[in-house]
Design a protein around this motif. Structure first.
Motif, PDB file in Angstrom:
ATOM      1  N   PRO A 164      42.635  -8.592   5.545  1.00  0.00           N
ATOM      2  CA  PRO A 164      41.571  -9.160   4.535  1.00  0.00           C
ATOM      3  C   PRO A 164      40.371  -8.451   4.565  1.00  0.00           C
ATOM      4  CG  PRO A 164      42.148 -10.734   6.030  1.00  0.00           C
ATOM      5  CD  PRO A 164      43.212  -9.789   6.491  1.00  0.00           C
ATOM      6  N   VAL A 165      39.946  -7.945   5.686  1.00  0.00           N
ATOM      7  CA  VAL A 165      38.675  -7.052   6.025  1.00  0.00           C
ATOM      8  C   VAL A 165      39.005  -6.094   7.079  1.00  0.00           C
ATOM      9  CG1 VAL A 165      36.219  -7.366   6.810  1.00  0.00           C
ATOM     10  CG2 VAL A 165      37.190  -9.381   5.624  1.00  0.00           C
TER      11      VAL A 165
ATOM     12  N   PRO B 147      35.082  -9.499   0.718  1.00  0.00           N
ATOM     13  CA  PRO B 147      35.430  -8.273  -0.035  1.00  0.00           C
ATOM     14  C   PRO B 147      36.849  -8.173  -0.676  1.00  0.00           C
ATOM     15  CG  PRO B 147      35.535  -7.772   2.279  1.00  0.00           C
ATOM     16  CD  PRO B 147      35.106  -9.288   2.151  1.00  0.00           C
ATOM     17  N   ALA B 148      37.064  -7.552  -1.595  1.00  0.00           N
ATOM     18  CA  ALA B 148      38.286  -7.545  -2.148  1.00  0.00           C
ATOM     19  C   ALA B 148      38.674  -5.884  -2.285  1.00  0.00           C
ATOM     20  CB  ALA B 148      38.655  -7.889  -3.459  1.00  0.00           C
TER      21      ALA B 148
ATOM     22  N   CYS C 293      27.433 -10.577   1.182  1.00  0.00           N
ATOM     23  CA  CYS C 293      28.837 -10.974   1.920  1.00  0.00           C
ATOM     24  C   CYS C 293      28.699 -10.068   3.232  1.00  0.00           C
ATOM     25  CB  CYS C 293      29.696 -10.092   0.883  1.00  0.00           C
ATOM     26  SG  CYS C 293      31.278  -9.930   1.717  1.00  0.00           S
ATOM     27  N   GLN C 294      28.547 -10.731   4.297  1.00  0.00           N
ATOM     28  CA  GLN C 294      28.677 -10.404   5.553  1.00  0.00           C
ATOM     29  C   GLN C 294      29.870  -9.605   5.998  1.00  0.00           C
ATOM     30  OE1 GLN C 294      25.699 -10.449   7.580  1.00  0.00           O
ATOM     31  NE2 GLN C 294      26.809  -9.088   8.869  1.00  0.00           N
ATOM     32  N   PRO C 295      31.078 -10.108   5.666  1.00  0.00           N
ATOM     33  CA  PRO C 295      32.223  -9.191   6.013  1.00  0.00           C
ATOM     34  C   PRO C 295      32.149  -7.894   5.328  1.00  0.00           C
ATOM     35  CG  PRO C 295      32.976 -11.606   5.206  1.00  0.00           C
ATOM     36  CD  PRO C 295      31.435 -11.426   5.168  1.00  0.00           C
TER      37      PRO C 295
ATOM     38  N   LEU D  31      32.180  -1.956   5.032  1.00  0.00           N
ATOM     39  CA  LEU D  31      31.654  -0.718   4.413  1.00  0.00           C
ATOM     40  C   LEU D  31      31.493   0.647   5.464  1.00  0.00           C
ATOM     41  CD1 LEU D  31      28.964  -2.085   2.017  1.00  0.00           C
ATOM     42  CD2 LEU D  31      31.181  -0.776   1.309  1.00  0.00           C
ATOM     43  N   PRO D  32      30.996   0.235   6.734  1.00  0.00           N
ATOM     44  CA  PRO D  32      31.102   1.329   7.293  1.00  0.00           C
ATOM     45  C   PRO D  32      32.178   1.945   7.999  1.00  0.00           C
ATOM     46  CG  PRO D  32      29.275  -0.068   8.180  1.00  0.00           C
ATOM     47  CD  PRO D  32      30.028  -0.663   7.021  1.00  0.00           C
ATOM     48  N   VAL D  33      33.262   1.038   7.785  1.00  0.00           N
ATOM     49  CA  VAL D  33      34.670   1.229   8.324  1.00  0.00           C
ATOM     50  C   VAL D  33      35.379   2.193   7.287  1.00  0.00           C
ATOM     51  CG1 VAL D  33      37.012   0.278   8.626  1.00  0.00           C
ATOM     52  CG2 VAL D  33      34.993  -0.823   9.861  1.00  0.00           C
TER      53      VAL D  33
END
Length: 187
Positions: free
Chosen positions: A174-175, A156-157, A90-92, A97-99
């Motif tokens: 959403p992201v 992601p969710a 999943c690219q988004p 994740l780093p955020v």
């Protein structure tokens, strides 16, 4: 060719097809497909990822694997807590994740637990190491946690678990693109 001959040919063809379909075969079963890359040493990947310790097991929690040390633990849905479902493909998710990791380092931040789904543990550990994300992360191989919170398939969710145990899907945004967005979403 008359109708009687056509019917005779049709019956004969169907009979031969039936015999061929039911004929026993002595072939050995097909071997499983070989992975596209060799299996990696998961212990070495765990050491490389340097993930923080998972939250302690909680009563009534969902059984998951702690990616940091490989132990089974019961992740309790007791808040405040931010749960983020992600996958390696999943690219988004890779951008988010780093955020989330950056947000979690801020004083007073709600604990964040990324939950790896639809991917192999080794691939998840490798990606977390490459991204420099050290969040305490779990692997939900059986999708039990995702079923418990009724998480949608798209990733992601991210879910916020309130102090009262309520679980809320975060849809705005959403992201996450910045730690400030995470902070606003958990208020």
């Amino acid at each position: 060719m008359n109708n009687r001959t056509r019917w005779l040919v049709l019956v004969l063809v169907l009979g031969v097809a039936g015999v061929v379909a039911l004929w026993p075969r002595d072939r050995a079963p097909e071997p499983p497909p070989t992975p596209t890359r060799p299996t990696q040493d998961v212990a070495a990947l765990r050491a490389q990822a340097q993930l923080r310790a998972c939250p302690p097991a909680g009563e009534g929690g969902v059984d998951v694997t702690c990616l940091g040390d490989g132990t089974r633990t019961a992740l309790a849905l007791k808040g405040p807590l931010l749960i983020n479902f992600w996958a390696t493909w999943c690219q988004p998710c890779q951008e988010e994740l780093p955020v989330l990791d950056s947000y979690a380092k801020q004083p007073g931040a709600v604990p964040v637990v990324p939950v790896l789904v639809d991917s192999r543990e080794a691939d998840g550990l490798e990606l977390l190491a490459r991204l420099g994300v050290r969040l305490p992360s779990v692997y939900d191989g059986a999708d039990e946690l995702r079923k418990r919170v009724k998480a949608p398939i798209p990733l992601p969710a991210t879910y916020f678990v309130g102090a009262d145990g309520s679980v809320r899907l975060i849809t705005d945004p959403p992201v996450f693109k910045a730690p400030e967005q995470v902070e606003k979403a958990v208020r």
